[in-house]
Design a protein around this motif. Sequence first.
Motif, PDB file in Angstrom:
ATOM      1  N   ARG A   1       0.656   7.713   1.843  1.00  0.00           N
ATOM      2  CA  ARG A   1       1.931   6.995   1.851  1.00  0.00           C
ATOM      3  C   ARG A   1       2.597   7.079   3.220  1.00  0.00           C
ATOM      4  NH1 ARG A   1       7.075   9.567  -1.011  1.00  0.00           N
ATOM      5  NH2 ARG A   1       6.692  10.928   0.773  1.00  0.00           N
ATOM      6  N   ASN A   2       2.583   8.259   3.807  1.00  0.00           N
ATOM      7  CA  ASN A   2       3.185   8.412   5.128  1.00  0.00           C
ATOM      8  C   ASN A   2       2.426   7.631   6.190  1.00  0.00           C
ATOM      9  OD1 ASN A   2       5.012  10.174   3.924  1.00  0.00           O
ATOM     10  ND2 ASN A   2       3.838  11.994   4.465  1.00  0.00           N
ATOM     11  N   ILE A   3       1.099   7.632   6.084  1.00  0.00           N
ATOM     12  CA  ILE A   3       0.296   6.904   7.073  1.00  0.00           C
ATOM     13  C   ILE A   3       0.549   5.405   6.965  1.00  0.00           C
ATOM     14  CG2 ILE A   3      -2.053   6.299   7.743  1.00  0.00           C
ATOM     15  CD1 ILE A   3      -2.896   9.132   6.933  1.00  0.00           C
ATOM     16  N   PHE A   4       0.514   4.863   5.758  1.00  0.00           N
ATOM     17  CA  PHE A   4       0.767   3.431   5.561  1.00  0.00           C
ATOM     18  C   PHE A   4       2.195   3.068   5.969  1.00  0.00           C
ATOM     19  CE2 PHE A   4      -2.568   3.637   1.981  1.00  0.00           C
ATOM     20  CZ  PHE A   4      -3.580   3.356   2.879  1.00  0.00           C
ATOM     21  N   SER A   5       3.105   3.958   5.714  1.00  0.00           N
ATOM     22  CA  SER A   5       4.500   3.671   6.049  1.00  0.00           C
ATOM     23  C   SER A   5       4.692   3.594   7.559  1.00  0.00           C
ATOM     24  CB  SER A   5       5.413   4.752   5.457  1.00  0.00           C
ATOM     25  OG  SER A   5       6.758   4.498   5.783  1.00  0.00           O
TER      26      SER A   5
ATOM     27  N   PRO B   1       0.825  -1.234   0.000  1.00  0.00           N
ATOM     28  CA  PRO B   1       0.000   0.000   0.000  1.00  0.00           C
ATOM     29  C   PRO B   1       0.845   1.264   0.000  1.00  0.00           C
ATOM     30  CG  PRO B   1      -0.109  -1.096   2.129  1.00  0.00           C
ATOM     31  CD  PRO B   1       0.563  -2.047   1.208  1.00  0.00           C
ATOM     32  N   VAL B   2       2.015   1.207   0.624  1.00  0.00           N
ATOM     33  CA  VAL B   2       2.909   2.358   0.589  1.00  0.00           C
ATOM     34  C   VAL B   2       3.368   2.626  -0.841  1.00  0.00           C
ATOM     35  CG1 VAL B   2       5.036   3.362   1.530  1.00  0.00           C
ATOM     36  CG2 VAL B   2       3.684   1.783   2.918  1.00  0.00           C
ATOM     37  N   ALA B   3       3.686   1.550  -1.561  1.00  0.00           N
ATOM     38  CA  ALA B   3       4.144   1.694  -2.949  1.00  0.00           C
ATOM     39  C   ALA B   3       3.033   2.210  -3.857  1.00  0.00           C
ATOM     40  CB  ALA B   3       4.664   0.345  -3.456  1.00  0.00           C
TER      41      ALA B   3
ATOM     42  N   LEU C   1      10.967   0.309  -2.035  1.00  0.00           N
ATOM     43  CA  LEU C   1       9.762   1.052  -2.425  1.00  0.00           C
ATOM     44  C   LEU C   1       9.803   1.414  -3.906  1.00  0.00           C
ATOM     45  CD1 LEU C   1       7.165   2.516  -1.498  1.00  0.00           C
ATOM     46  CD2 LEU C   1       8.588   4.497  -0.951  1.00  0.00           C
ATOM     47  N   SER C   2      10.956   1.819  -4.418  1.00  0.00           N
ATOM     48  CA  SER C   2      11.072   2.168  -5.836  1.00  0.00           C
ATOM     49  C   SER C   2      10.843   0.961  -6.728  1.00  0.00           C
ATOM     50  CB  SER C   2      12.464   2.765  -6.101  1.00  0.00           C
ATOM     51  OG  SER C   2      12.646   3.960  -5.384  1.00  0.00           O
ATOM     52  N   MET C   3      11.388  -0.179  -6.346  1.00  0.00           N
ATOM     53  CA  MET C   3      11.229  -1.388  -7.171  1.00  0.00           C
ATOM     54  C   MET C   3       9.771  -1.826  -7.237  1.00  0.00           C
ATOM     55  SD  MET C   3      14.568  -3.531  -5.907  1.00  0.00           S
ATOM     56  CE  MET C   3      16.208  -2.805  -6.032  1.00  0.00           C
ATOM     57  N   LEU C   4       9.105  -1.810  -6.102  1.00  0.00           N
ATOM     58  CA  LEU C   4       7.700  -2.211  -6.106  1.00  0.00           C
ATOM     59  C   LEU C   4       6.845  -1.187  -6.849  1.00  0.00           C
ATOM     60  CD1 LEU C   4       5.823  -4.405  -5.150  1.00  0.00           C
ATOM     61  CD2 LEU C   4       5.555  -3.206  -2.976  1.00  0.00           C
TER      62      LEU C   4
ATOM     63  N   ILE D   1       4.344  -1.639 -10.267  1.00  0.00           N
ATOM     64  CA  ILE D   1       2.952  -1.175 -10.305  1.00  0.00           C
ATOM     65  C   ILE D   1       2.742  -0.188 -11.446  1.00  0.00           C
ATOM     66  CG2 ILE D   1       1.192   0.088  -9.017  1.00  0.00           C
ATOM     67  CD1 ILE D   1       2.499  -0.971  -6.440  1.00  0.00           C
ATOM     68  N   LEU D   2       3.698   0.698 -11.690  1.00  0.00           N
ATOM     69  CA  LEU D   2       3.505   1.792 -12.648  1.00  0.00           C
ATOM     70  C   LEU D   2       3.642   1.356 -14.101  1.00  0.00           C
ATOM     71  CD1 LEU D   2       3.155   4.798 -13.296  1.00  0.00           C
ATOM     72  CD2 LEU D   2       5.620   5.091 -12.890  1.00  0.00           C
ATOM     73  N   THR D   3       4.528   0.419 -14.400  1.00  0.00           N
ATOM     74  CA  THR D   3       4.851   0.080 -15.787  1.00  0.00           C
ATOM     75  C   THR D   3       3.628  -0.290 -16.629  1.00  0.00           C
ATOM     76  OG1 THR D   3       7.075  -0.622 -15.126  1.00  0.00           O
ATOM     77  CG2 THR D   3       6.253  -1.408 -17.244  1.00  0.00           C
ATOM     78  N   PRO D   4       2.750  -1.186 -16.195  1.00  0.00           N
ATOM     79  CA  PRO D   4       1.592  -1.513 -17.052  1.00  0.00           C
ATOM     80  C   PRO D   4       0.660  -0.328 -17.287  1.00  0.00           C
ATOM     81  CG  PRO D   4       1.377  -2.546 -14.895  1.00  0.00           C
ATOM     82  CD  PRO D   4       2.756  -2.009 -14.974  1.00  0.00           C
ATOM     83  N   PHE D   5       0.489   0.532 -16.292  1.00  0.00           N
ATOM     84  CA  PHE D   5      -0.366   1.708 -16.476  1.00  0.00           C
ATOM     85  C   PHE D   5       0.253   2.697 -17.462  1.00  0.00           C
ATOM     86  CE2 PHE D   5      -1.839   0.077 -12.395  1.00  0.00           C
ATOM     87  CZ  PHE D   5      -3.219   0.185 -12.508  1.00  0.00           C
ATOM     88  N   ALA D   6       1.574   2.851 -17.405  1.00  0.00           N
ATOM     89  CA  ALA D   6       2.234   3.749 -18.357  1.00  0.00           C
ATOM     90  C   ALA D   6       2.088   3.242 -19.781  1.00  0.00           C
ATOM     91  CB  ALA D   6       3.713   3.887 -17.983  1.00  0.00           C
ATOM     92  N   LEU D   7       2.144   1.930 -19.983  1.00  0.00           N
ATOM     93  CA  LEU D   7       1.973   1.353 -21.323  1.00  0.00           C
ATOM     94  C   LEU D   7       0.565   1.585 -21.845  1.00  0.00           C
ATOM     95  CD1 LEU D   7       3.888  -2.024 -20.835  1.00  0.00           C
ATOM     96  CD2 LEU D   7       4.623  -0.068 -22.228  1.00  0.00           C
TER      97      LEU D   7
END
Length: 424
Positions: A270-274, A166-168, A292-295, A299-305
């Motif tokens: 993000r801060n709350i979940f973290s 959820p943070v990611a 966090l960056s890797m996760l 998550i972002l790659t398919p949406f960007a495509l």
Amino acid sequence: MICSIKSSVCLPTMSGSGSVSRKRLVSQKQERSSLSPSLPQITPKFSLSVTKPLHVSSVSSFEKPQKSVITCKAYEADKSQPIEGSEVAKSEAAKKVKIGIYFATWWALNVVFNIYNKKVLNAFPYPWLTSTLSLACGSLMMLISWATRIAETPKTDLEFWKTLFPVAVAHTIGHVAATVSMSKVAVSFTHIIKSGEPAFSVLVSRFLLGESFPVPVYLSLIPIIGGCALAAVTELNFNMIAHGFDLVEKSVTREGFMGAMISNLAFVFRNIFSKRGMKGKSVSGMNYYACLSMLSLIILTPFALVVEGPQMWAAGWQTAISQIGPQFIWWVAAQSVFYHLYNQVSYMSLDEISPLTFSIGNTMKRISVIVSSIIIFHTPVQPINALGAAIAVLGTFLYSQYLSQPLVALDHYCTRVEYQMKDR
């Protein structure tokens, strides 16, 4: 060893006095033997007159010398031990220097990122791909650091990644929304709106989590909301006047404003979940942000495509290369590298400083970004716009002061308890 025996001259005495003298001599011998039990018995080779009593002037010479408990040594300036107070002072000074280096690096990297990011977005207006490249570059850098043992590999498990998910998600939304905002409006305008993040934090914590805050915290929201609203209205009016009430320009400004607002809300979650998910996790700030960056990249790659797609990227890339030249590739690489570095330094600083210091540093960071972007990009600023920005930043500073005071007091209390436990 020399002992002195002193005899007193006296007249001849009667037999009674002789017995008394013999008794006194016997008692003195017993006393002397009790004071020096380790002395060997010495057989006298001479006779003493019993009519003349002996007087021992001192028995201290019969005692066994004792070793002194206190040892005095000469003081040598070049070999003297350091004073504990000076060690504490040096430690505090070194810590302040370290924090200063963190802050200077954090602000400088953030300013450089915003400059290159805006340059890339002006020539290549595809914020979804730009956001993806930033996360991909940071993930690659950390994988290389772990493989080459430059950084320690974090020890994670499945539960860690579950709490990080959820943070990611919130981090991904906030990152993309901020990039979309900067692709539509000036960098200074985006950061003025993003300075209103504390207002979202208080409202979400109060109405969704049921947390309460001191009255000064709520009062500090008035200049934050008022300053952001004043800056936003004047920015919108200026763009409408400058472009002749162009509806397209008005729409672009509105998209930039909404992107900054969505980014504020996403980063609050993000801060709350973290805070809730990372309790008890022994992962350093640098490795935490790397995971966090890797996760977020996954998550972002398919949406960007789906949103933009390879065809739009290819066409936009060719246009940017034809207009800017090969230098555009350096811009893309620089904004990706500096994005990861400034976030990594900010997470690393959390291991060294208090929440109050971090909040003040974050406020000063926005000021440096706003001022530098106005100077570099020659952004026209109206006096009322500058006033709104100053009010919003001041409110953010007051918010950080009032909100962090209980945390600092708790930190001092825990420090005192720790010292007391050490003394016991």
